[in-house]
Design an enzyme around this catalytic site. Structure first.
Site, short mmCIF file in Angstrom:
data_model
loop_
_atom_site.label_atom_id
_atom_site.label_comp_id
_atom_site.label_asym_id
_atom_site.label_seq_id
_atom_site.Cartn_x
_atom_site.Cartn_y
_atom_site.Cartn_z
N LYS A 176 -23.09 6.76 15.44
CA LYS A 176 -21.93 7.54 15.00
C LYS A 176 -20.95 6.65 14.24
O LYS A 176 -21.02 5.42 14.32
CB LYS A 176 -21.24 8.18 16.20
CG LYS A 176 -20.65 7.19 17.19
CD LYS A 176 -20.03 7.90 18.38
CE LYS A 176 -19.43 6.90 19.36
NZ LYS A 176 -18.79 7.57 20.51
N TYR B 256 5.90 -9.27 2.33
CA TYR B 256 6.97 -8.27 2.44
C TYR B 256 7.89 -8.54 3.63
O TYR B 256 7.46 -8.99 4.68
CB TYR B 256 6.36 -6.87 2.61
CG TYR B 256 5.65 -6.33 1.40
CD1 TYR B 256 6.35 -6.04 0.23
CD2 TYR B 256 4.28 -6.10 1.42
CE1 TYR B 256 5.70 -5.54 -0.88
CE2 TYR B 256 3.62 -5.59 0.31
CZ TYR B 256 4.34 -5.31 -0.84
OH TYR B 256 3.69 -4.80 -1.94
N MET C 143 -1.79 -4.20 1.59
CA MET C 143 -2.86 -3.22 1.44
C MET C 143 -4.16 -3.87 0.99
O MET C 143 -5.25 -3.54 1.49
CB MET C 143 -2.45 -2.14 0.43
CG MET C 143 -3.46 -1.02 0.29
SD MET C 143 -2.95 0.23 -0.92
CE MET C 143 -1.54 0.97 -0.07
#
Length: 386
Positions: A34, A255, A303
């Site tokens: 799965k 950041y 990201m």
């Protein structure tokens, strides 16, 4: 790609063989594939397992089952999760094993199968304490009796799910409930060929729960907490150094200026971030391997990028020091050091299941033959799993 996964299918096959030998011929392994085979790649992993004798597979939903059926037309595929009644027709035509835990779904499925002129195969799920899915233990006998009254249904299996398979007491508690259900069925002469409750950790803690089938996920991928068989990790994760720069004392990194340099150091920016599955929760906690040295993640993970303090990996000779384009190990071994999926889970405050299952399907997965790796010559396979 600036980061990629290496999937060692030989290690996967070896893990299957080790566990199969361990439990013996009376118990079959159901390979749980799965969530894209726990992030390792559904199709290639399933094919590799099939080639070493795995005949049973478990998936979450009908979409995964349909992908498997295209490549494994003869294998037994159990759908663990609920299937929408709208998809019962597809499930019947695909010859999938369906999990059933209620009379309403049982009756509806029986009617659908009768319309198709086929016999639907089902596994009854029992709620022994997880309280997610499953029939109340006191209602199982009635449910099985009803199922056996339908000529369009075949009750092939009955199973349950441990909520804490690393805890002896929890296993015993649920096993007692499940075994009582099995005894009640036996008293009524309600024979069900296949019984299963054991998952990866439980297999190594309590051999009485092996039964006809065991469901293995983490153990096959070398990630189970109980690793008495020295099962090998199947996955390595690497990223490239995109930029190396010096950072002076007092300067910020990434950041929010969460990280401010306490002294001058050498910073590397690597091509992996939270969009690639490298969790933002690892910011300031994780380590990676650079030139065989453990180096700290600093600042917030972006990201697409992560910042690494590589000062400890620098050498006196510039030629021996890390350079832009070099590979960094996010998960795997380099020289004498190793970073594991369990390390990432610990740093992120989560479980290994989450770390690997969140690896994007779009990630590049390079298939590596173990013997070639041992000879230090990587051969990336694209169309075969041998």
């Amino acid at each position: 790609m600036d980061n990629f996964l290496e999937i060692n299918l030989q290690a996967l096959a070896d893990n299957f063989k080790k566990i199969s030998d361990f439990v013996g011929s009376d118990t079959s392994i159901m390979g749980v594939v799965k969530s894209n085979a726990y992030g390792h790649g559904l199709e290639k992993c399933a094919l590799a397992l099939d080639r070493v004798g795995c005949k049973w597979f478990a998936v979450t939903d009908i979409f995964e089952a349909q992908v498997l059926r295209k490549i494994l037309p003869q294998s037994a595929i159990l759908i663990l999760g609920p299937v929408s009644r709208d998809d019962f027709s597809s499930a019947i035509s695909g010859n999938f094993r369906l999990t059933i835990d209620s009379e309403n779904d049982l009756e509806f499925l029986a009617g659908k199968a009768q319309i198709f002129g086929k016999r639907a195969t089902i596994h009854i799920k029992v709620n022994t304490g997880m309280n997610r899915f499953g029939c109340d233990p006191l209602k199982v006998v009635s449910l099985v009796e009803k199922a056996k009254n339908y000529s369009s249904l075949f009750v092939e299996g009955i199973y349950s799910h441990f909520y804490n398979s690393a805890d002896h007491e929890a296993i015993e508690k649920q096993w007692k409930i499940f075994s009582e259900v099995l005894f009640d069925l036996q008293k009524k002469d309600l024979e069900i060929p296949l019984r299963h409750i054991a998952n990866s950790d439980a297999v190594f803690l309590n051999d009485q729960v092996w039964l006809e089938l065991i469901r293995l996920g983490l153990a096959l991928y070398g990630l189970a907490e109980q690793n008495v068989l020295a099962l090998a990790p199947v996955l390595n994760w690497k990223a490239k150094i995109l930029k190396i720069r010096g950072v002076s004392q007092g300067e910020c990194v990434s950041y929010g200026c969460d990280y401010k340099a306490k002294k001058d150091f050498v910073l590397a920016i690597i091509g992996a971030g939270y969009a690639d599955g490298y969790s933002r929760a690892l910011s300031g906690k994780a380590e990676v391997l650079v030139s065989g040295k453990k180096c700290k993640v600093v600042g917030r993970i972006n990201m697409d990028y992560t910042f690494i303090d590589i000062t400890s990996a620098m050498r006196v000779s510039q030629k021996m020091s890390p350079a832009e384009g070099d590979e960094v190990i996010l998960v795997g071994r380099q020289d004498k050091e190793e970073i594991t999926v369990n390390d990432l889970a610990r740093w992120a405050g989560t479980i290994p299941h989450e770390i690997v299952s969140r690896l994007p399907e779009s990630a590049e997965r390079r298939l590596v033959d173990r013997q070639i790796v041992n000879r230090q010559r990587l051969n990336y396979l694209t169309n075969d799993v041998t």
